[in-house]
Every structure is written in C-alpha cells, then in structure tokens.
Design a protein around this motif. Structure first.
Motif, mmCIF file in Angstrom:
data_model
loop_
_atom_site.group_PDB
_atom_site.id
_atom_site.type_symbol
_atom_site.label_atom_id
_atom_site.label_comp_id
_atom_site.label_asym_id
_atom_site.label_seq_id
_atom_site.Cartn_x
_atom_site.Cartn_y
_atom_site.Cartn_z
ATOM 1 N N ALA A 157 9.414 -63.633 11.715
ATOM 2 C CA ALA A 157 9.034 -63.256 10.536
ATOM 3 C C ALA A 157 10.066 -63.830 9.117
ATOM 4 O O ALA A 157 10.553 -64.381 9.985
ATOM 5 C CB ALA A 157 9.209 -61.624 10.304
ATOM 6 N N SER A 207 10.228 -62.946 6.768
ATOM 7 C CA SER A 207 11.728 -62.213 5.787
ATOM 8 C C SER A 207 12.980 -62.529 6.868
ATOM 9 O O SER A 207 14.152 -62.193 6.120
ATOM 10 C CB SER A 207 11.099 -60.335 5.927
ATOM 11 O OG SER A 207 10.817 -60.040 7.081
ATOM 12 N N GLU A 246 0.228 -59.869 7.207
ATOM 13 C CA GLU A 246 0.948 -60.516 8.426
ATOM 14 C C GLU A 246 2.129 -59.161 7.983
ATOM 15 O O GLU A 246 2.527 -58.531 8.240
ATOM 16 C CB GLU A 246 1.500 -61.724 7.670
ATOM 17 C CG GLU A 246 0.955 -63.210 8.591
ATOM 18 C CD GLU A 246 1.176 -64.559 8.292
ATOM 19 O OE1 GLU A 246 2.425 -64.713 8.218
ATOM 20 O OE2 GLU A 246 1.088 -64.886 9.034
ATOM 21 N N ASP A 247 2.992 -60.257 7.562
ATOM 22 C CA ASP A 247 4.584 -58.644 7.912
ATOM 23 C C ASP A 247 5.002 -58.331 6.068
ATOM 24 O O ASP A 247 6.093 -57.761 6.344
ATOM 25 C CB ASP A 247 5.630 -60.010 8.247
ATOM 26 C CG ASP A 247 6.632 -61.155 7.355
ATOM 27 O OD1 ASP A 247 5.606 -61.781 6.975
ATOM 28 O OD2 ASP A 247 7.976 -61.481 7.605
ATOM 29 N N LYS A 252 6.553 -51.756 6.532
ATOM 30 C CA LYS A 252 5.826 -52.504 7.080
ATOM 31 C C LYS A 252 4.208 -52.182 6.471
ATOM 32 O O LYS A 252 3.931 -52.699 5.439
ATOM 33 C CB LYS A 252 5.965 -52.420 8.989
ATOM 34 C CG LYS A 252 4.925 -53.726 8.461
ATOM 35 C CD LYS A 252 5.246 -54.976 9.974
ATOM 36 C CE LYS A 252 4.186 -55.505 10.740
ATOM 37 N NZ LYS A 252 4.357 -56.332 11.512
#
Length: 348
Positions: free
Chosen positions: A26, A28, A161-162, A331
């Motif tokens: 990810a 992050s 996405e994330d 999330k």
C-alpha cells in the motif's frame, strides 16, 4: 504532482505510488518505511527499499522535515460550495475541528481539476496536517502528491484505493428506493444526473442500474440522462434538461417516476413538469437525493434520499483526527441513507 523530466526519453519522475506498485504494498506502507512512522516487517522494508533504488525514487526530504512539526491546520476541498450538502458538511467538520483548536481552510474547486491542483499545492505550502476531499474524481495524481508530502488525506463521499474514506451506502439506498417503487407497482422509472466524472455520482448511477436489473424493471435509455451542465446552477439546468426531455418525448411514453441525483435538480425538474401542464405527482413523480432544507418546503414537498450531513461531517472529523494524531487509519466507513417519502410521488 508528477513533473516531466527533460531529456531524450522525457520520462516521468517516479512517485511514491510507483514504489508502492513495484513493491506490491500500500501507498501508506511506503510512507511508513520512508518516515519510520510504523512497525514494518524486514521483508517488506527490503522490498520497498529495493524498489526505491531500482526506480531512483527520491523522497521529498524537505516536505518530510516540515512534517515533523504539526501546524494544527487542515484543508477542506469542496467541488461546489453553493451545494447545501457540501456546505453544511464542511460547516460541521469546521465546527468540530475548531473546538479542538485546529485552523481550517476551505476551498471551492468549481469542479475544476486545475483549480484543485493549485489549491492543494497552496495548502501543502501552508503545511496542513490533514486534507479532506469532498466528492471529486479523476484526481488521483493530486491525492498521491499530497500524501507523498506527508499530508494525511481523507476522502469524503467517495473512496479510492487505500486512502481512508467516509461515504454513503449508495447501492443500499438505491436498492431501497427501487424496491419501494417496485412494490408500489411503478414500472416506468427514469434517472437524471450530472455527468459521471465524480466517483459518488458514478456509484449512485451504478446503484440505480443494478437495482433496476435486480427488480426486473425495464431500463429505457430515453429516460436516462447524464449531463455535465447539471453540475452548476442545478435548479435552472434541471428545469431546462427536463423541458428538453418533454419536447423529445412529445408527451408520449413519459416515465411515471424520475429520480434525480440531487434535490436541486429534482426541484428544477418539478418546475419544468408543472410549467408544461403535468401534475406532480399524479402524472409524473419526482425523487431527489440529499434532503436539503428546501425539499420539505417546495410544493409538492420532495420525496428524497436523506444523507445526514451532521452524522457524515462528524464521522469525517473523527476519522481524520484519529489518523493525524494517532496514525490510526480506518480504511472505509459507510453511512446509510434513508428514503424519505413526501408528496412528490403518488401514494398507491
């Protein structure tokens, strides 16, 4: 923002997202490896660092140094501040953050990606700690740029996405609406929306189509309109678009119900119908989305899908604050909508 590097190959400068894709992690996670802000396994660290070397990615060291000291400032991006839902949601977010001592800066992009890019760059220069993006779409490069500089990004009324996000359960409330209409034996249902560039509008439309198929209601393309002009001056443009549909159909094969992607568009639709001799709801019923204040007071009062801006804004505040202060990233959080029955559809 991805910048072009001059030279024979005119290659793009690698970004943190490129590193994430190459490492299979990810975005992050790459940020945590670079900044040392969370425990990461040695294997993941090795993959990320190897990808950094292979791509010749250079982290924004200046931005990382600036991120070491918090400013207690957040930015809020809205596509249209004249939209009551966006303005009231932003007001709720600002109120809660102000109570905690934060400074908030809100900007209106007018649905322009160029304006959004410029505004986000300015907010980054002002060293914001967090950024809430209300609505939007096709802006992934802007979001990634902000995240790469260390800004904690929260998406509101959409997801991507994330990134953490807070949004409504579009499929569920569209299913609820079509189910109700089907049970009341409405079979001729149309849909009028702004263009589907924004993620939330695309998902409302997808939810409508899926529900129509689920309940075996015929989808008539003549009754489905998506038009970019409906983004701004929604009541006026909704009225004009409905007038054009009436002229196109020449009074024949009109839908029994029209669902609009916003209350303001729905109110314009009702005005056009009434000016052209149609009775609402006896001839054509109308349903909106948002439940703005005017929906209760127009005549007939508007049936709509309520999106509670107070609950929504409060959840945006709490989610971003937790992310900024404790690096706790939920999330996706979904908030249900509710069909509110008023007088703009027949009570069969």
């Amino acid at each position: 923002m991805n910048q072009q590097i001059g030279g024979k190959n005119n290659k793009k400068k690698p970004t943190m997202k490129d590193v994430a894709n190459r490492s299979g992690v990810a975005l992050s996670t790459v940020s945590h490896v670079i900044n040392g802000t969370a425990p990461i396994t040695e294997e993941v660290k090795r993959r990320v660092n190897q990808s950094i070397q292979e791509l010749h990615y250079i982290p924004n060291a200046l931005a990382r140094r600036l991120r070491q000291d918090r400013t207690h400032m957040i930015g809020i991006i809205v596509p249209d501040i004249s939209n009551e839902f966006y303005s009231k949601t932003a007001s709720t977010i600002i109120r809660h953050f102000s109570n905690d001592g934060y400074t908030t800066v809100m900007v209106d992009t007018g649905y322009s990606l160029k304006r959004m890019q410029k505004n986000v760059d300015t907010l980054i220069e002002q060293r914001i700690d967090g950024l809430i993006v209300l609505g939007g779409g096709n802006d992934e490069h802007i979001l990634n740029h902000a995240a790469e500089t260390g800004v904690k990004v929260l998406l509101a009324d959409r997801h991507y996405e994330d990134y953490p996000s807070v949004e409504f359960q579009y499929q569920e409330y569209m299913d609820q609406t079509i189910c109700y209409l089907h049970e009341k034996r409405f079979r001729k249902i149309g849909y009028i929306s702004e263009s589907l560039d924004m993620v939330n509008l695309q998902e409302r439309y997808d939810g409508f189509i899926q529900a129509m198929k689920k309940y075996h209601v015929r989808i008539n393309p003549d009754w489905i309109i998506t038009d970019r002009w409906l983004q701004l001056e929604k009541m006026d443009s909704g009225k004009v678009v409905m007038q054009e549909l009436i002229q196109k159909l020449e009074g024949y094969d009109m839908p029994e119900i029209i669902i609009a992607s916003s209350d303001m568009i729905a109110i314009g639709i009702m005005d056009a119908l009434q000016e052209n001799g149609y009775h609402v709801p006896e001839d054509v019923g109308v349903i909106g989305i948002d439940d703005i204040a005017l929906a209760r007071y127009c005549r007939p009062s508007l049936t709509t899908i309520r999106q509670d801006y107070e609950v929504f804004g409060r959840k945006c505040y709490a989610t971003l604050k937790r992310y900024m202060e404790h690096n706790l990233r939920q999330k996706h959080y979904y908030i249900p909508g509710k069909l509110v029955i008023r007088n703009s559809i027949r009570k069969l």
